[in-house]
Design a protein around this motif. Structure first.
Motif, PDB file in Angstrom:
ATOM      1  N   ARG A  45     -72.444  -7.549 -28.945  1.00 12.99           N
ATOM      2  CA  ARG A  45     -71.319  -6.621 -28.879  1.00 12.99           C
ATOM      3  C   ARG A  45     -70.046  -7.439 -28.838  1.00 12.99           C
ATOM      4  NH1 ARG A  45     -73.853  -2.315 -24.994  1.00 12.99           N
ATOM      5  NH2 ARG A  45     -75.297  -1.407 -26.468  1.00 12.99           N
ATOM      6  N   THR A  46     -69.054  -6.979 -29.575  1.00  8.41           N
ATOM      7  CA  THR A  46     -67.751  -7.639 -29.571  1.00  8.41           C
ATOM      8  C   THR A  46     -66.758  -6.712 -28.897  1.00  8.41           C
ATOM      9  OG1 THR A  46     -68.290  -8.751 -31.634  1.00  8.41           O
ATOM     10  CG2 THR A  46     -65.984  -8.676 -31.021  1.00  8.41           C
ATOM     11  N   GLN A  47     -66.069  -7.253 -27.916  1.00  7.97           N
ATOM     12  CA  GLN A  47     -65.095  -6.462 -27.183  1.00  7.97           C
ATOM     13  C   GLN A  47     -63.855  -7.315 -26.949  1.00  7.97           C
ATOM     14  OE1 GLN A  47     -66.433  -5.210 -23.312  1.00  7.97           O
ATOM     15  NE2 GLN A  47     -65.290  -3.317 -23.466  1.00  7.97           N
ATOM     16  N   LYS A  48     -62.730  -6.833 -27.420  1.00 10.33           N
ATOM     17  CA  LYS A  48     -61.458  -7.543 -27.287  1.00 10.33           C
ATOM     18  C   LYS A  48     -61.562  -8.973 -27.819  1.00 10.33           C
ATOM     19  CE  LYS A  48     -60.003  -4.809 -23.341  1.00 10.33           C
ATOM     20  NZ  LYS A  48     -59.631  -4.806 -21.939  1.00 10.33           N
TER      21      LYS A  48
END
Length: 81
Positions: A34-37
């Protein structure tokens, strides 16, 4: 007896997906990226079934959720038991 210590008068089984951990690296084939910010992380998820109507939360089972799916596809695992 306080209301916090009473058990419900019926049996309630809860089936729900949970995130077990997240890391900055891929742990195994179940790790979901997951990619977040702008930051990558890998989560490991599982589906759990437990009795929610008693004061003691009896865990009935747990299955890891594979990449590319969610807990909905694993409901039959618990319903067939």
């Amino acid at each position: 007896m306080s209301s916090d210590n009473r058990e419900l008068p019926f049996r309630l089984t809860i089936i729900d997906g949970k995130c077990l951990s997240d890391t900055t690296y891929e742990v195994d084939e179940y790790s979901i990226r997951r990619t977040q910010k702008g930051c990558n992380k890998y989560v490991q998820t599982a589906i759990r079934a437990f009795h929610g109507s008693s004061t003691v939360k009896l865990l009935m089972g747990q299955e890891r959720i594979p990449k590319g799916t969610n807990e909905k596809g694993l409901f039959p695992v618990f319903l067939d038991k």
